[in-house]
Scaffold this active site. Structure first.
Site, PDB file in Angstrom:
ATOM      1  N   ASP A 414       0.996  -1.264   0.181  1.00  0.00           N
ATOM      2  CA  ASP A 414       0.133   0.064  -0.001  1.00  0.00           C
ATOM      3  C   ASP A 414       0.906   1.144   0.067  1.00  0.00           C
ATOM      4  O   ASP A 414       2.129   1.105   0.384  1.00  0.00           O
ATOM      5  CB  ASP A 414      -0.811   0.080   1.256  1.00  0.00           C
ATOM      6  CG  ASP A 414      -1.756   1.272   1.393  1.00  0.00           C
ATOM      7  OD1 ASP A 414      -2.567   1.631   0.531  1.00  0.00           O
ATOM      8  OD2 ASP A 414      -1.800   1.720   2.610  1.00  0.00           O
ATOM      9  N   ASP A 611      -1.259  -0.786   6.155  1.00  0.00           N
ATOM     10  CA  ASP A 611      -1.437  -0.259   7.542  1.00  0.00           C
ATOM     11  C   ASP A 611      -2.936   0.059   7.910  1.00  0.00           C
ATOM     12  O   ASP A 611      -3.351   0.569   9.031  1.00  0.00           O
ATOM     13  CB  ASP A 611      -0.525   0.874   7.749  1.00  0.00           C
ATOM     14  CG  ASP A 611      -1.093   2.129   7.221  1.00  0.00           C
ATOM     15  OD1 ASP A 611      -1.956   2.060   6.099  1.00  0.00           O
ATOM     16  OD2 ASP A 611      -1.073   3.413   7.738  1.00  0.00           O
ATOM     17  N   ASP A 615      -6.822  -2.360   3.939  1.00  0.00           N
ATOM     18  CA  ASP A 615      -5.716  -3.424   3.547  1.00  0.00           C
ATOM     19  C   ASP A 615      -6.112  -4.485   4.466  1.00  0.00           C
ATOM     20  O   ASP A 615      -5.515  -5.512   3.699  1.00  0.00           O
ATOM     21  CB  ASP A 615      -4.212  -2.712   4.092  1.00  0.00           C
ATOM     22  CG  ASP A 615      -3.832  -1.540   3.376  1.00  0.00           C
ATOM     23  OD1 ASP A 615      -4.222  -1.331   2.055  1.00  0.00           O
ATOM     24  OD2 ASP A 615      -3.424  -0.623   4.035  1.00  0.00           O
TER      25      ASP A 615
END
Length: 716
Positions: A414, A611, A615
């Site tokens: 990410d 995080d 996700d």
């Protein structure tokens, strides 16, 4: 679809358990529901969707009453227990908002502590005095009561023709205890120690699963309990489960949106970082979609509910994580595979020995085959490795993550909070006809009174040059702010603000603004006394360690793919700075999980690093999920690895530790099996007494423990 339950169902109105033979039932959308009382049946009939939140919610409710094996999903039960095939503890198919402690964890924890308290004096007596009746009194409750679940699972494994670790535990403990009852030489101590250690392992496993469930329940709690509905009677708060598609809802500043829908009136900035991962709030106006659980910042919004109950994006994230978190093959599978052949071979050898040499030699065969070392082979290495990892800034949530991480060849990352800091910061100041320090100071003076999410970044950057708070402050939603600071009229905002104020934007500043926007920055124009004076660029800075970490991972043969919910421009700007060639932007949580699955179907061993809540599905479905310790609890609970400080260089250390640990475990298994491989034949021919067999069993355990402790000195 027909009703599918295995003992009890749940009343969709009150949630109480209902026996299968309950006469009160109703069918809605091809699904049959049972009810505990006529009142619940009547309330359901008046408005089924009010209680179900749609067909997906009905399926989720039915699934919530079922418990399944993480290794064998075909096993379904209506209550907690163990899998008859592999012996693993069953887990609920669906996480609900109800915070209930796993009854099996309560039972195993109670058994462990009582057995531990009895084992200490038992070992002391065995070492010092060997008083038989004292050892018998202490060992009997440990073996017969504390070890009862293992004997049950051992029996299940025999009936299922699937020998596993519990088969070995049952045979070893039973042989040691049974022999001690009728022999002057007693083996109560090893029998009790094996039971206590096995109970400890079960408690640790069940606690880890409970923590995961708690994080998902916290995620469900992000949705507010009530919503402010607008109808012909005015505005009034109603319970969230009474909100239906089509309802008009008022969202006040600072409130969380209750459901998914579309803005019908008003303008505001909404913090969607929990879904997209983007820290910069998104401007909302009529016709734009909004997501339940996100936070309204400053303005008031009127929205039309579209997706409610189990159909909201937040509920779907919970469902995706819950489904994807089914534990994959545990690291003990090598031992279990060997056990499938080893256990029958030991039993057959003991039977032949009984006929050929007698009971004592047969018992010696079973005792030396006792799985103490085999049971310690992987847990000891995992225990040392997790401690070693913690000191290096890496937390492993399960053994499987340690096993798989060193084989990962693709890392999906990410952007926000993983590659970047995850917090907006002022990164560019461009002044035109005024000093940069003056431009920043005056802009900060106006932003001091602003509630806009980006205002703190400007104020923080100007802390060393403080400005007095502006007077005559005005906030123009979706455009910017104006006010007077130090005798000057100051305006900070976007082009729409300049157009409304009739302030021309010089071509040089316009080109500079376009360049910064291409670089992924959010640009705010600044005017002083009715003239364009410059611009400020706010962005999410890349972490100082990210570039080095990605280089180290590439050198280690790992392919890097960025998958983010951010826009294309911002994502590609960050990727270009970090040398990432594969970029997939504007992806929602389900899309991230789908991308991980696509790479897995192409034969890649994929790890996911992220995080945020957005996700979590991808973290759970990846071979190894890697969460940033600076992120959300749900992300960390969905991942097998947590990088404590959010520094991606820790992934490199974790991969090295993974390699060292797997090598150590293979060595431990060799030590465990070599004693059996050599000792069982010797015992079978009558050359090994039960006493020597017990010493050999203890020696194998010492070898395993000593080898596992070497991991503390591994260089990572």
């Amino acid at each position: 679809m027909p009703l599918k339950v295995l003992g009890t169902a749940r009343d969709p109105v009150c949630g109480m358990s209902v026996p299968l033979d309950a006469p009160l039932r109703a069918t809605h959308r091809e699904t049959t529901y049972l009810f505990c009382s006529p009142g619940c049946l009547q309330r359901f009939g008046q408005d089924p969707d009010k209680h179900l939140g749609g067909p997906e919610a009905a399926k989720a409710m039915t699934a919530a009453a079922e418990w399944t094996c993480p290794m064998h999903p075909e096993i379904l039960r209506d209550r907690p227990g163990s899998c008859p095939i592999c012996g693993m503890a069953l887990e609920p198919r669906t996480v609900t908002a109800t915070d209930e402690e796993n009854p099996e964890l309560v039972d195993m924890r109670r058994r462990f502590w009582i057995c531990a308290l009895l084992t200490v004096p038992l070992v002391t007596v065995a070492m010092l005095t060997h008083v038989r009746w004292v050892e018998l009194a202490l060992a009997t409750p440990i073996v017969l009561w504390g070890g009862a679940p293992f004997f049950v699972r051992a029996g299940q494994s025999v009936r299922a023709r699937s020998p596993n670790m519990f088969t070995l535990i049952g045979l070893g403990v039973g042989a040691a205890y049974g022999y001690s009852l009728f022999s002057p030489v007693v083996y109560f101590e090893p029998a009790a120690v094996i039971v206590t250690l096995a109970l400890l392992g079960q408690v640790l496993e069940l606690k880890a699963r409970s923590r995961t469930g708690a994080a998902l329940r916290a995620l469900l709690g992000l949705a507010p309990k009530t919503a402010r509905r607008v109808d012909s009677g005015g505005e009034h708060d109603v319970p969230l489960d009474e909100v239906r598609a089509g309802d008009l809802l008022r969202i006040r500043p600072g409130e969380r949106l209750p459901v998914d829908g579309v803005v019908t009136e008003g303008q505001s900035a909404v913090d969607e970082s929990m879904i997209t991962g983007e820290p910069i709030p998104v401007e909302k106006e009529p016709g734009v979609r909004v997501i339940g659980g996100t936070i309204n910042a400053t303005g008031s919004l009127l929205m039309r509910a579209e997706q409610v109950g189990a159909r909201t994006l937040l509920a779907q994230i919970v469902r995706l994580v819950s489904e994807a978190q089914r534990s994959r093959a545990p690291i003990q599978r090598l031992a279990d595979r060997v056990s499938a052949y080893f256990v029958p071979a030991v039993v057959a050898t003991a039977a032949v020995t009984l006929v050929a040499s007698g009971l004592v030699d047969a018992i010696a065969v079973l005792i030396i085959a006792c799985p103490c070392a085999l049971g310690l082979a992987t847990p000891m290495s995992i225990m040392v490795a997790t401690g070693k990892g913690a000191s290096a800034g890496v937390l492993f949530r399960n053994a499987e993550a340690i096993e798989v991480l060193h084989r990962v060849n693709t890392l999906v990352v990410d952007k926000t909070g993983t590659l970047t800091e995850g917090k907006p910061a002022l990164v560019s100041v461009v002044a035109d006809g005024v000093a940069e320090a003056d431009l920043l100071r005056l802009a900060a003076g106006v932003e001091l009174a602003s509630e806009h999410p980006l205002a703190p970044a400007i104020v923080k950057a100007a802390l060393d040059r403080p400005a007095a708070a502006a007077t005559e402050f005005r906030s123009l939603t979706g455009k910017g702010v104006t006010g007077r600071a130090e005798g000057h009229t100051v305006a900070v905002g976007n082009r729409r603000l300049f157009e409304d104020l009739g302030i021309p934007l010089p071509s040089a500043l316009a080109e500079r603004a376009a360049t910064l926007a291409t670089d992924g920055q959010t640009v705010m124009l600044v005017a002083i006394d009715g003239r364009a004076a410059g611009l400020l660029g706010v962005a999410d800075p890349i972490k100082a360690s990210t570039s080095e970490a990605l280089r180290m991972l590439r050198d280690d043969g790992v392919r890097i793919v960025m998958v983010t919910g951010d826009g294309q421009v911002t994502a590609r700007a960050v990727a270009a700075k970090l040398g990432i060639e594969e970029v997939i932007a504007e992806v929602l949580p389900a899309g991230k999980a789908a991308e991980v699955k696509r790479l897995q179907e192409a034969g890649r061993i994929v790890a996911m690093a992220g995080d945020g809540i957005n996700d979590a599905p991808a973290l759970a479905i990846a071979a190894v999920g890697i969460a940033m310790g600076t992120g959300t609890d749900v992300a960390m609970a969905s991942a097998g690895v947590t990088v404590v400080k959010g520094d991606l260089r820790a992934i490199v250390r974790a991969r090295r530790l993974s390699r060292a640990t797997m090598a150590n475990i293979r060595q431990n298994l060799f030590f465990a099996f070599i004693y059996n491989g050599v000792g069982v034949p010797i015992a079978a021919v009558g050359l090994l007494s039960p006493t020597i067999a017990a010493v050999a069993m203890a020696a194998s355990s010492v070898s395993v423990i000593g080898n596992a402790l070497r991991l503390r000195r591994a260089r990572i």
